[in-house]
Each structure stands twice: as structure tokens, then as C-alpha cells.
Design a protein around this motif. Structure first.
Motif, PDB file in Angstrom:
ATOM      1  N   VAL A  38      14.261 -59.259 -62.423  1.00 45.99           N
ATOM      2  CA  VAL A  38      15.582 -59.808 -62.733  1.00 45.99           C
ATOM      3  C   VAL A  38      15.444 -61.203 -63.323  1.00 45.99           C
ATOM      4  CG1 VAL A  38      16.756 -58.445 -60.954  1.00 45.99           C
ATOM      5  CG2 VAL A  38      15.860 -60.711 -60.388  1.00 45.99           C
ATOM      6  N   THR A  39      16.497 -61.673 -63.947  1.00 41.42           N
ATOM      7  CA  THR A  39      16.457 -62.996 -64.591  1.00 41.42           C
ATOM      8  C   THR A  39      17.200 -64.056 -63.796  1.00 41.42           C
ATOM      9  OG1 THR A  39      18.384 -62.356 -65.921  1.00 41.42           O
ATOM     10  CG2 THR A  39      16.201 -62.017 -66.894  1.00 41.42           C
ATOM     11  N   SER A  40      17.917 -63.648 -62.742  1.00 37.18           N
ATOM     12  CA  SER A  40      18.602 -64.610 -61.879  1.00 37.18           C
ATOM     13  C   SER A  40      18.747 -64.012 -60.492  1.00 37.18           C
ATOM     14  CB  SER A  40      19.980 -64.979 -62.452  1.00 37.18           C
ATOM     15  OG  SER A  40      20.789 -63.818 -62.557  1.00 37.18           O
ATOM     16  N   LEU A  41      18.978 -64.870 -59.503  1.00 33.96           N
ATOM     17  CA  LEU A  41      19.061 -64.415 -58.109  1.00 33.96           C
ATOM     18  C   LEU A  41      20.442 -64.674 -57.533  1.00 33.96           C
ATOM     19  CD1 LEU A  41      15.720 -65.744 -56.547  1.00 33.96           C
ATOM     20  CD2 LEU A  41      16.287 -63.366 -57.100  1.00 33.96           C
ATOM     21  N   PRO A  42      20.910 -63.802 -56.604  1.00 31.82           N
ATOM     22  CA  PRO A  42      22.102 -64.127 -55.818  1.00 31.82           C
ATOM     23  C   PRO A  42      21.699 -65.054 -54.666  1.00 31.82           C
ATOM     24  CG  PRO A  42      21.258 -61.992 -55.163  1.00 31.82           C
ATOM     25  CD  PRO A  42      20.357 -62.483 -56.269  1.00 31.82           C
ATOM     26  N   GLU A  43      22.638 -65.309 -53.769  1.00 29.39           N
ATOM     27  CA  GLU A  43      22.312 -66.163 -52.633  1.00 29.39           C
ATOM     28  C   GLU A  43      21.464 -65.430 -51.603  1.00 29.39           C
ATOM     29  OE1 GLU A  43      26.147 -67.384 -51.266  1.00 29.39           O
ATOM     30  OE2 GLU A  43      26.722 -68.116 -53.250  1.00 29.39           O
ATOM     31  N   GLU A  44      21.678 -64.110 -51.475  1.00 25.60           N
ATOM     32  CA  GLU A  44      20.947 -63.353 -50.469  1.00 25.60           C
ATOM     33  C   GLU A  44      20.911 -61.878 -50.838  1.00 25.60           C
ATOM     34  OE1 GLU A  44      23.240 -64.344 -47.051  1.00 25.60           O
ATOM     35  OE2 GLU A  44      24.857 -62.925 -47.508  1.00 25.60           O
ATOM     36  N   ALA A  45      19.957 -61.161 -50.245  1.00 20.99           N
ATOM     37  CA  ALA A  45      19.859 -59.713 -50.386  1.00 20.99           C
ATOM     38  C   ALA A  45      19.972 -59.099 -48.997  1.00 20.99           C
ATOM     39  CB  ALA A  45      18.547 -59.310 -51.044  1.00 20.99           C
ATOM     40  N   LEU A  46      20.861 -58.123 -48.863  1.00 19.33           N
ATOM     41  CA  LEU A  46      21.097 -57.469 -47.573  1.00 19.33           C
ATOM     42  C   LEU A  46      20.318 -56.165 -47.541  1.00 19.33           C
ATOM     43  CD1 LEU A  46      24.970 -57.994 -47.471  1.00 19.33           C
ATOM     44  CD2 LEU A  46      23.167 -59.550 -46.689  1.00 19.33           C
ATOM     45  N   LEU A  47      19.452 -56.002 -46.536  1.00 20.21           N
ATOM     46  CA  LEU A  47      18.562 -54.854 -46.451  1.00 20.21           C
ATOM     47  C   LEU A  47      19.003 -53.915 -45.330  1.00 20.21           C
ATOM     48  CD1 LEU A  47      15.137 -56.700 -46.818  1.00 20.21           C
ATOM     49  CD2 LEU A  47      16.727 -55.965 -48.611  1.00 20.21           C
ATOM     50  N   PRO A  48      18.718 -52.624 -45.448  1.00 22.18           N
ATOM     51  CA  PRO A  48      19.157 -51.664 -44.424  1.00 22.18           C
ATOM     52  C   PRO A  48      18.302 -51.684 -43.160  1.00 22.18           C
ATOM     53  CG  PRO A  48      17.978 -50.523 -46.161  1.00 22.18           C
ATOM     54  CD  PRO A  48      18.096 -51.945 -46.596  1.00 22.18           C
ATOM     55  N   CYS A  49      17.128 -52.333 -43.195  1.00 23.92           N
ATOM     56  CA  CYS A  49      16.251 -52.352 -42.034  1.00 23.92           C
ATOM     57  C   CYS A  49      15.354 -53.587 -42.086  1.00 23.92           C
ATOM     58  CB  CYS A  49      15.400 -51.075 -41.982  1.00 23.92           C
ATOM     59  SG  CYS A  49      14.371 -50.846 -43.454  1.00 23.92           S
ATOM     60  N   GLU A  50      14.738 -53.897 -40.973  1.00 25.96           N
ATOM     61  CA  GLU A  50      13.783 -54.995 -40.928  1.00 25.96           C
ATOM     62  C   GLU A  50      12.506 -54.605 -41.676  1.00 25.96           C
ATOM     63  OE1 GLU A  50      14.298 -57.910 -39.673  1.00 25.96           O
ATOM     64  OE2 GLU A  50      16.117 -57.622 -38.469  1.00 25.96           O
ATOM     65  N   CYS A  51      11.900 -55.545 -42.369  1.00 23.73           N
ATOM     66  CA  CYS A  51      10.671 -55.277 -43.120  1.00 23.73           C
ATOM     67  C   CYS A  51       9.543 -56.155 -42.593  1.00 23.73           C
ATOM     68  CB  CYS A  51      10.886 -55.549 -44.616  1.00 23.73           C
ATOM     69  SG  CYS A  51      12.050 -54.419 -45.379  1.00 23.73           S
ATOM     70  N   GLU A  52       8.378 -55.556 -42.416  1.00 22.28           N
ATOM     71  CA  GLU A  52       7.240 -56.270 -41.860  1.00 22.28           C
ATOM     72  C   GLU A  52       6.789 -57.432 -42.736  1.00 22.28           C
ATOM     73  OE1 GLU A  52       3.865 -54.025 -40.738  1.00 22.28           O
ATOM     74  OE2 GLU A  52       4.943 -52.758 -39.320  1.00 22.28           O
ATOM     75  N   ASN A  53       6.860 -57.236 -44.050  1.00 26.14           N
ATOM     76  CA  ASN A  53       6.323 -58.236 -44.985  1.00 26.14           C
ATOM     77  C   ASN A  53       7.418 -59.030 -45.693  1.00 26.14           C
ATOM     78  OD1 ASN A  53       3.427 -57.418 -44.749  1.00 26.14           O
ATOM     79  ND2 ASN A  53       4.260 -55.493 -45.507  1.00 26.14           N
ATOM     80  N   ALA A  54       8.568 -59.204 -45.012  1.00 25.40           N
ATOM     81  CA  ALA A  54       9.708 -59.882 -45.641  1.00 25.40           C
ATOM     82  C   ALA A  54       9.352 -61.295 -46.089  1.00 25.40           C
ATOM     83  CB  ALA A  54      10.891 -59.900 -44.681  1.00 25.40           C
ATOM     84  N   GLU A  55       8.603 -62.029 -45.251  1.00 25.70           N
ATOM     85  CA  GLU A  55       8.257 -63.409 -45.602  1.00 25.70           C
ATOM     86  C   GLU A  55       7.335 -63.468 -46.814  1.00 25.70           C
ATOM     87  OE1 GLU A  55       9.477 -66.221 -44.392  1.00 25.70           O
ATOM     88  OE2 GLU A  55      10.830 -64.965 -43.216  1.00 25.70           O
ATOM     89  N   ILE A  56       6.397 -62.524 -46.883  1.00 24.19           N
ATOM     90  CA  ILE A  56       5.478 -62.486 -48.030  1.00 24.19           C
ATOM     91  C   ILE A  56       6.250 -62.192 -49.307  1.00 24.19           C
ATOM     92  CG2 ILE A  56       3.506 -61.286 -49.043  1.00 24.19           C
ATOM     93  CD1 ILE A  56       2.517 -60.760 -46.206  1.00 24.19           C
ATOM     94  N   ILE A  57       7.132 -61.187 -49.241  1.00 22.55           N
ATOM     95  CA  ILE A  57       7.934 -60.821 -50.415  1.00 22.55           C
ATOM     96  C   ILE A  57       8.798 -62.000 -50.848  1.00 22.55           C
ATOM     97  CG2 ILE A  57       9.777 -59.309 -51.248  1.00 22.55           C
ATOM     98  CD1 ILE A  57       8.703 -57.160 -49.358  1.00 22.55           C
ATOM     99  N   LEU A  58       9.409 -62.670 -49.869  1.00 18.01           N
ATOM    100  CA  LEU A  58      10.283 -63.801 -50.181  1.00 18.01           C
ATOM    101  C   LEU A  58       9.510 -64.921 -50.866  1.00 18.01           C
ATOM    102  CD1 LEU A  58      13.223 -64.623 -49.841  1.00 18.01           C
ATOM    103  CD2 LEU A  58      12.626 -65.663 -47.656  1.00 18.01           C
ATOM    104  N   SER A  59       8.297 -65.176 -50.402  1.00 22.57           N
ATOM    105  CA  SER A  59       7.503 -66.236 -51.034  1.00 22.57           C
ATOM    106  C   SER A  59       7.132 -65.872 -52.460  1.00 22.57           C
ATOM    107  CB  SER A  59       6.241 -66.498 -50.212  1.00 22.57           C
ATOM    108  OG  SER A  59       5.372 -65.384 -50.235  1.00 22.57           O
ATOM    109  N   ARG A  60       6.879 -64.577 -52.710  1.00 18.82           N
ATOM    110  CA  ARG A  60       6.562 -64.129 -54.070  1.00 18.82           C
ATOM    111  C   ARG A  60       7.774 -64.286 -54.997  1.00 18.82           C
ATOM    112  NH1 ARG A  60       2.133 -63.134 -56.679  1.00 18.82           N
ATOM    113  NH2 ARG A  60       2.767 -61.105 -57.483  1.00 18.82           N
TER     114      ARG A  60
END
Length: 615
Positions: A309-331
Motif C-alpha cells: 500500500v502507499t499509505s496507512l490508516p491509524e490501525e488495523a483490526l485483526l480477527p485473532c491474536e498473531c504470534e509475530n505481530a510485533e515483528i510485522i509491525l516493525s517491518r
């Protein structure tokens, strides 16, 4: 996979390192079919071979599995990056890929230009311009562009038109353009309108409304009533545009809600975009060969979607907890270092409601996407049963030969994947050894020999040979010599035989020859298998005959030119390039021939006589 091979892989899995990293699964041909990451490679790979993993898609993966490679990393983050790179490189069959039918439209604004404009493009580039999108629904984008044109009078013409006009066009007369081509506007004011357009593209309609109201009130107080009326109309248009959109939050937030609907190895994902408190659009993806757990599927979707994507919203709402959420967020934040963005998994309230709406969209898209797939599955199952195939074919190739009394013999191989033509994979062959000796059987042998030699891991599930029992036997002979085990059948055309001049004749319907029977199987007109095979054969015939005609035309053209004194190879090439066919050359005058071939008029006149005499 045989039990012995499976046991051997289990033993190898027990010896893998208990470290973070990536595991790479390959089939017997060495082709990568799955790439996965893990905190503990040994533990994760061993889980594939336990009876506790009851996911039906695992069976398909294991049946193709032949070897497992690993790459150890220092930590999970490195494994995550490496997995993403390897998936992009190998495009494994069982990894999730967000695949679209085409590149979606984006809006490009080059702020470095003197007079920027809004351009629709399908690819984003690192060229310093601003990009908005991608937009899934082109109709929605065109509506938004119409809104922007009605609110701010920006130019829509190309640069070549802009810098070559000397008077304003009709767009200026109807107040939809400010005519920068004729300097009817100051650049500072024009750039303010560009910023307004950017706000509309970002969904910030309330800000634009406030600005327009302030401008309207100012124009009215200064008794510029005509301009105030124009601004009033723009405000009304913008209000009407936003009125029809459902309010889902009252705080004016921008967020994405992501959901997945899944049945076995098939799934559909939806990214529901909410901008300025209103639903803007739902972007849907169909996913095949899904082998991970649900949280792994969500992680893969989030990582890939926000990687493009070329721009981000304020947040993304996910249907479940993800083990690697922090890693993905940093990327993600590496791409958007200044953005305030978070990943949440809401359990209740309006945010959970948004996730549920996204799931309803995903379920609907699943039904729409895989209804066609169910027809493909039905076709494959019927063909497997009727023709005694080893598997339900998904990738089918049809071989056809074309010649004229043995001259210019060519062959075509067309490819259908999941019931639809895959034209980028079509092949054609020149059969040089068949000059003057029409031999369909030998032609089939030569084509199959070349196709198998090219094959590797790219061979189909089923070969269909255009012809009868003899052509089938010739093709099987090559497969057996090459020790290639692939299903093969032959399709014979419908024929009418006349016993005498008064009789209507006997019709032999379309027939299929299979290796296990000496008698053909008649196809019933109109059923799904008949329609598919006839379409496949007709496409192969079309592709072969068009190639044959092109080659024959070039040969006849060249041979005619060879008979005219004074026309050598260089002039011949010029004439072929200029006219392309004998028919077109006959229409040309000697003067045109002389000009195209760059030759004396006397030679062109001789050529014209030769061409007209060869009719």
C-alpha cells in the motif's frame, strides 16, 4: 508419498536444528512447494508428520513432499524477512499469495511538476511522485475523480497539450479547469487546490467542507457572489457524495478491518477500509492451497497487504491474536517511519463489529470465487472417471499439427489451466524434417519429443492429442521412452460418411481414445466434458493454422521475389517489411514498389509484372 519415504522424512525432521529459521519443502523435481518460518525449526517440521494435525490440506502437501532444506537465523525477525523474500522468489504452490486479476488503479500526483495533475496508473514507481490507492473498484475511483473535478478545477490534459495551447478549452468555459495553459491562475492557488484534492483522496471530506465553507463566506462578504455560488455548488456536491456512505464510527477515525473465511485449503480474505468514520471499500482476495493455522494466514495477509500500500490508516483490526505481530509491525514501520499505526485484535464493541462485517464480505467473496472452482473440480472429476486418469487434471495441454501436402509443417501446444486458456504458456514448433512428406504420426513424435525435453517440472497433468488411435500410440511411444508418467488421451473429430449419393450419411461423433481401451469413447454433445475438450481442440487448431499460414505466406512471398532479377536479400527484406504479403504488394504501383525497395523503377516494373502474372 510412499510410507517408506514418509518415514525417512520423519527421521530427517528429528535431526533438524532447534533454532529459529526457515524451512523449505520441495517436490521430487526439486521445485519449492512451501516455505515456512519457525521459532524452533525441528518442532515445527515434526508437527507436519503427527496424527494430531488433522488439516485436510496437509495431506496434499505431504503427498508432493520429497525433501526439506533449512536456513537457520539469529532470531525470529530475520526468519520473518527471509521467509518473505523466499516466497517472492520461488512463489511456492502452498504459500498464500494475494493474487489479483490485474494491477489495480492508483492516482499519481507529481508535486515536482509546474502544474501537477491527477493521473491514473496501474504501477507505482520510486519517482518522487505521490501515489494514492490501489483502488479495487474502478467505478468507485472514477466517481471519486468526478467529485474532485467538481470541487477543484484542476487540469486533466497531458503535458504536450498543456504547453501547446494558446486559448482555454471547453473545460475552462464550464468551470471545471482553471486553464493553467493560458496562465489564468496563480501557481500558489493551483497548489492549494492540489492539496484539497489530496485530502479528498485521503477521505478527509470534513476538512474540505470546512475550507470550502470558509471560502464561500469570505467571497460572499466581499460581494463576489458569482464565486460564492460556485463554491456553494461544490459544497452541495461534496455533501451528496458523502451522504450515502454508512457511518460506522463517530470519531472520524481511519482504520482497516481484516477477516478470513476458510474451508479446508481454500479461503477468502477481506480488507474493509474505513476512512473518516465511513466505510470506503472492501478489498477481497481468493486464497488457494492454504496450509497454515488461521493466525498464520492472517499474518501472511497483513505482511503482504501493507507491504504494497502507499499509505496507512491509524490501525488495523485483526480477527485473532498473531504470534509475530510485533515483528510485522516493525517491518511495516520501516516503510512508513513517520506513521502512527497499530495492530489490534478487538474482542467486543464497534471495532469487533467492523471485523464481523469484514468476515461477512469474506464469506460472500468465498462463495463467488469458488463457485467457478467447483465447476472446474466437477470437470476434473468427470474426466478422471470417464477416461481412467490417474488424477483429476487441472493443467491440460493439447497438441495439433498443421501442414499443406507436407509443406511448412508446424505444430501447436495450447495450455488450459483450471478450464481456462493460459495463453502465455502456448508453444509452437517448426517441424523441419517433414518437408514434402506428410506424416502425422512422425510429426506427433517430434513434437512430443521436444515438449518432454523442455518439460522438467512444467509438464501438464494431461496431454490431449488431436487425432485418433494412431496419433495416440505415437505420442505414448515418446512418453514411454522418456519414462514420463503423464495421463494422455486423443480426441478425434466428428466425421460424416456417405454410402451413396442419396443417403444422408453416417455420423461418427467426437470420440476419445484412451490407452487402456482399443475402442473409442463417444462424447455426448453439450455436456461439460464435451464442451471443454472441443474448445481445447479448436483453440489448438486455431493457433496451429494461424502459425502455418504465416510461415507459408512468408515462403511464397520470398520465392516470388527470388525470380525477379535485380532483387537481392537486402531489397527482399525491405519489401517484406514494407508490404508483408504478396496480396498487399500486388496492390502497390511500380513507383511505390521502387520507393519501398529503394531500387530503380525498371526493376520495380519487372516485379509488378511478375506479381500480377502469378495470380
Amino acid at each position: 508419498m510412499e510410507q517408506g519415504a514418509l518415514s525417512e522424512l520423519k527421521q530427517k525432521a528429528a535431526l533438524l536444528p532447534s533454532k529459529p529459521g526457515v524451512y523449505i519443502m520441495k517436490n521430487a523435481q526439486g521445485k519449492v512447494i512451501y516455505v515456512g518460518k519457525a521459532k524452533d525449526i525441528r518442532k515445527r517440521v515434526k508437527s507436519y508428520f503427527t496424527s494430531r494435525d488433522s488439516r485436510v490440506q496437509i495431506g496434499g502437501l505431504l503427498s508432493s513432499l520429497s525433501s526439506i532444506d533449512t536456513i537457520v537465523t539469529e532470531n525470529e525477525e530475520q526468519a520473518f524477512v527471509l521467509e518473505s523474500d523466499l516466497i517472492k522468489k520461488f512463489k511456492p504452490k502452498y504459500n498464500i499469495r494475494l493474487k489479483d486479476d490485474k494491477a489495480f488503479l492508483c492516482v499519481r500526483i507529481d508535486l515536482n511538476a509546474e502544474w501537477p495533475r491527477l493521473e491514473l496508473v496501474r504501477r507505482t514507481e520510486n519517482d518522487g511522485a505521490e501515489y494514492y490507492g490501489p483502488y479495487v473498484y474502478s467505478g468507485e475511483l472514477y466517481t471519486l475523480m468526478e467529485l474532485i473535478k467538481s470541487v477543484v478545477p484542476l487540469r486533466t490534459c497531458s503535458d504536450s497539450v498543456l504547453y501547446n495551447r494558446h486559448r482555454p478549452c471547453l473545460e475552462y468555459e464550464i468551470k471545471r479547469c482553471c486553464a493553467p495553459c493560458c496562465r489564468k491562475v496563480e501557481r500558489e492557488e493551483y497548489l492549494r487546490w492540489i492539496k484539497t484534492a489530496q485530502k479528498l483522496l485521503e477521505g478527509k471530506t470534513s476538512e474540505v467542507l470546512r475550507d470550502l465553507k470558509s471560502q464561500m463566506e469570505l467571497a460572499s462578504s466581499e460581494m463576489r457572489y458569482e464565486q460564492a455560488a460556485v463554491l456553494r455548488d461544490r459544497i452541495d456536491f461534496l455533501k451528496n457524495f458523502t451522504a450515502g456512505r454508512e457511518i460506522v464510527t463517530h470519531g472520524g477515525e481511519s482504520r482497516d478491518a481484516i477477516a478470513v473465511y476458510r474451508e479446508g485449503s481454500l479461503a477468502a480474505a477481506t480488507v474493509l477500509q474505513v476512512r473518516n468514520g465511513r466505510i470506503q471499500k472492501a478489498q477481497n482476495f481468493a486464497l488457494e492451497n492454504v496450509v497454515g493455522y488461521d493466525w498464520e494466514v492472517v499474518e501472511s495477509i497483513v505482511a503482504q497487504y501493507y507491504g504494497r500500500v502507499t499509505s496507512l490508516p491509524e490501525e488495523a483490526l485483526l480477527p485473532c491474536e498473531c504470534e509475530n505481530a510485533e515483528i510485522i509491525l516493525s517491518r511495516i514501520k520501516e516503510r512508513f517511519p513517520d506513521a502512527s499505526f497499530s495492530l489490534l485484535s478487538p474482542k467486543r464493541g464497534i471495532k469487533r463489529r467492523l471485523v464481523n462485517i469484514a468476515k461477512l464480505n469474506a464469506e460472500q467473496h468465498f462463495k463467488e470465487s469458488f463457485e467457478a472452482d467447483s465447476l472446474v473440480s466437477q470437470l476434473g472429476a468427470l474426466m478422471k472417471e470417464r477416461f481412467s486418469l490417474s488424477q483429476a487434471p487441472r493443467r491440460v495441454e493439447c497438441v495439433d499439427i498443421s501442414n499443406l501436402q507436407g509443406s511448412d509443417t508446424v505444430a501447436s501446444v495450447v495450455v488450459f489451466q483450471d478450464g481456462a486458456p493460459e495463453k502465455k504458456s502456448y508453444r509452437r514448433y517448426r517441424l523441419e524434417g517433414q518437408v514434402g512428406q506428410p506424416d502425422d504420426f512422425e510429426s506427433i513424435r517430434e513434437v512430443m519429443r521436444q515438449r518432454v525435453k523442455e518439460g522438467g517440472g512444467d509438464l501438464p497433468d494431461l496431454f490431449v492429442i488431436d487425432g485418433g488411435k494412431g496419433q495416440l500410440g505415437a505420442a505414448m511411444e515418446i512418453l514411454e521412452k522418456a519414462k514420463v508418467e503423464i495421463d494422455i488421451i486423443a480426441l478425434a473429430k466428428e466425421k460424416r460418411f456417405f454410402c451413396n449419393s442419396k443417403a444422408k450419411g453416417v455420423i461418427k461423433p467426437e470420440r476419445v481414445y484412451i490407452p487402456s481401451s482399443s475402442h473409442p469413447l463417444e462424447l455426448k454433445k453439450g455436456d461439460i466434458v464435451y464442451n471443454f475438450l472441443v474448445q481445447l481442440r479448436d483453440e489448438a487448431h486455431r493457433f496451429a493454422i494461424s502459425y502455418h499460414r504465416r510461415r507459408r505466406s512468408k515462403r511464397v512471398f520470398a520465392s516470388l521475389l527470388d525470380t525477379v532479377p535485380g532483387i537481392g536479400e537486402v531489397r527482399k527484406r525491405r519489401l517484406i517489411k514494407a508490404f508483408g504479403s504478396v496480396k498487399e504488394m500486388r496492390k502497390a504501383s511500380p513507383t511505390d514498389l521502387a520507393k519501398a525497395g529503394r531500387m530503380p523503377l525498371s526493376i520495380a516494373e519487372r516485379l509488378s509484372e511478375t506479381l500480377l502474372g502469378s495470380k
